[in-house]
Design an enzyme around this catalytic site. Structure first.
Site, short mmCIF file in Angstrom:
data_model
loop_
_atom_site.label_atom_id
_atom_site.label_comp_id
_atom_site.label_asym_id
_atom_site.label_seq_id
_atom_site.Cartn_x
_atom_site.Cartn_y
_atom_site.Cartn_z
N ARG A 9 7.11 -51.93 -29.06
CA ARG A 9 7.62 -52.87 -29.67
C ARG A 9 7.13 -51.85 -31.43
O ARG A 9 8.12 -52.33 -32.24
CB ARG A 9 6.97 -53.85 -29.72
CG ARG A 9 6.87 -55.41 -31.21
CD ARG A 9 6.32 -56.86 -30.96
NE ARG A 9 4.38 -56.47 -30.85
CZ ARG A 9 3.67 -56.09 -31.37
NH1 ARG A 9 4.12 -56.13 -32.63
NH2 ARG A 9 2.44 -56.00 -30.65
N TYR A 52 30.43 -64.01 -44.78
CA TYR A 52 30.39 -63.75 -43.38
C TYR A 52 29.98 -65.34 -43.03
O TYR A 52 29.04 -65.69 -43.30
CB TYR A 52 29.69 -62.73 -42.77
CG TYR A 52 29.24 -62.87 -41.01
CD1 TYR A 52 30.21 -63.32 -40.31
CD2 TYR A 52 28.00 -62.39 -40.52
CE1 TYR A 52 30.22 -63.59 -38.51
CE2 TYR A 52 28.11 -62.72 -39.44
CZ TYR A 52 28.54 -63.24 -38.51
OH TYR A 52 28.33 -62.94 -37.44
N ASP A 78 25.11 -55.84 -48.14
CA ASP A 78 25.89 -55.29 -46.44
C ASP A 78 27.80 -54.53 -46.80
O ASP A 78 28.49 -54.83 -47.31
CB ASP A 78 26.42 -56.93 -46.11
CG ASP A 78 27.11 -56.79 -43.93
OD1 ASP A 78 27.53 -55.49 -43.78
OD2 ASP A 78 27.31 -58.02 -43.81
N LYS A 119 28.99 -52.57 -34.65
CA LYS A 119 30.36 -52.75 -35.77
C LYS A 119 30.76 -51.39 -35.37
O LYS A 119 30.97 -50.23 -34.45
CB LYS A 119 31.04 -53.22 -36.42
CG LYS A 119 30.28 -55.56 -36.03
CD LYS A 119 30.95 -55.34 -36.74
CE LYS A 119 30.61 -57.33 -36.61
NZ LYS A 119 29.61 -57.09 -36.40
#
Length: 416
Positions: free
Chosen positions: A64, A116, A191, A216
């Site tokens: 983690r 978005y 972004d 993406k």
């Protein structure tokens, strides 16, 4: 890697500076610390790491907090993003969630009015649950931000460029200069998912944080979920890492390996996709359709985009003037898969208002001039002629070209 403090980049494989051109650097992964000289970075599929003693904590203790595979990925991403440090998390929205955790109650966010759908949903949630207000502005006008900049309240300025799905362009250097001059404590966040580091590097244009949906273009194959954050300064990176470690949203080792493998082909994929996207844009414009694509000289911000980016990318949108026709086009293609995402090797088609942006209320979409008939195309690496023929067939069968002819005749009549 202690869970108590912010973790520095691994000293065994530090972030290196770019020495070659991008296409060379993106396939060159530093792995000098591997004892077996493996050509591919190993997958350390382990949740925990044994220590040499009760008081002799090693570099890693619990995945983690950190994992060697993730370290290699983050160092490689930092190099190609031009970041002081990069961080890998479980999705693009996780990346934005981590970033917005830097905003406290009473502070504000400034964002664009063409966002978005998932971003809009998260910002709305922050307003309802924590009272964090977001001012939505037209980011194509750099001066539109000035009335909303408050040195005491403004914490984040969130930009998309190009925007999704109307493909609007924001002048990152000018907006960043405005923000840093008037709000020294505010962070400019971009972004950069649609462009990827290959075509645009916001940290070199004045941004403080750049983030991606690694699902993406960075991955390119839609076989994993991932998010990537790049920070210009270590102090900001440390704050972001603290949130990631505390919430446990760091990317798992196998997904890190997949992303590291996928990003190596970013340049060759994007070159092919972008070349075909240019042809698709011209094909649609030649048929009288209104196209949104920064590679078209008809785009109102063509020159601006050319200054801040090295290419137009492979996402475009167009309007038909009729929702029913748009639906028939989307459903009439055979090669273009109907999907909400973009950036993979396969070409995709969608209607944002019914899919990726459906979570934005209809009245808000109308206020932001988001056309309900808008179709978004995400170009893959298939043969360009096959894609154009498939799209042409769908346009004809939908009746779109007939509508286009009528609109053209009407326009000529009005001009005369």
């Amino acid at each position: 890697m202690s869970a108590q403090v912010a973790s520095p980049a691994s000293p065994a494989s530090p972030v290196s500076t770019r020495r070659y051109r991008f296409a060379t650097e993106v396939v060159t992964v530093d792995n000098k610390d591997d004892p077996y000289n493996a050509a591919s970075v190993p997958i350390y599929q382990s949740a925990t790491f044994k220590q040499k003693g009760a008081n002799a904590e090693g570099e890693y203790d619990y995945s983690r907090s950190g994992n060697p595979t993730r370290t290699h990925l983050e160092n490689h991403l930092a190099k190609i993003m031009g970041a002081k440090r990069a961080l890998a998390v479980t999705s693009g929205m996780s990346a934005l969630d981590v970033i917005t955790r830097l905003v406290k109650n009473g502070e504000e966010i400034i964002a664009g009015d063409d966002l978005y759908g998932g971003t809009n949903r998260l910002l709305s949630f922050l307003h309802k649950s924590q009272g964090i207000k977001t001012h939505h502005i037209d980011t194509t006008n750099s001066d539109a931000i000035l009335p909303y900049l408050d040195p005491h309240k403004t914490r984040l300025v969130l930009l998309e460029t190009p925007t999704n799905p109307l493909i609007k362009i924001a002048d990152i250097p000018t907006i960043a200069a405005h923000v840093h001059e008037k709000c020294p404590n505010a962070l400019v966040v971009v972004d950069n998912t649609m462009m990827s580091p290959y075509l645009q590097r916001p940290l070199e244009l004045g941004a403080d944080i750049s983030y991606h949906s690694g699902t993406k273009y960075l991955s390119g194959h839609h076989d994993l979920m991932a998010g990537v954050i790049g920070a210009k300064e270590d102090s900001v990176a440390d704050q972001l890492y603290y949130v990631i470690n505390a919430t446990g949203c760091g990317l798992g080792p196998f997904d890190c390996w997949l992303l590291l493998r996928g990003v190596k082909t970013l340049a060759v994929r994007m070159d092919k996709q972008q070349a075909t996207a240019r042809r698709v844009s011209q094909f649609l414009e030649d048929r009288g359709l209104k196209v949104h694509y920064p590679g078209s000289r008809n785009h109102p911000q063509y020159e601006l985009h050319s200054r801040i980016s090295s290419g137009p990318g492979a996402v475009l949108s167009f309007e038909t003037g009729d929702i029913g026709i748009s639906e028939r086009i989307v459903e009439g293609t055979k090669l273009w898969g109907i999907s909400v995402s973009f950036g993979c090797v396969n070409s995709l088609i969608s209607m944002p208002c019914k899919m990726s942006h459906a979570s934005i209320p209809a009245h808000v979409r109308a206020e932001r001039s988001l056309p309900e008939d808008l179709i978004r195309l995400c170009v893959g690496i298939e043969d360009a002629d096959d894609l154009l023929e498939d799209l042409d067939t769908a346009l004809i069968n939908s009746g779109c070209l007939l509508i286009g002819d009528k609109l053209e005749k009407l326009s000529l009549e009005q001009q005369s």
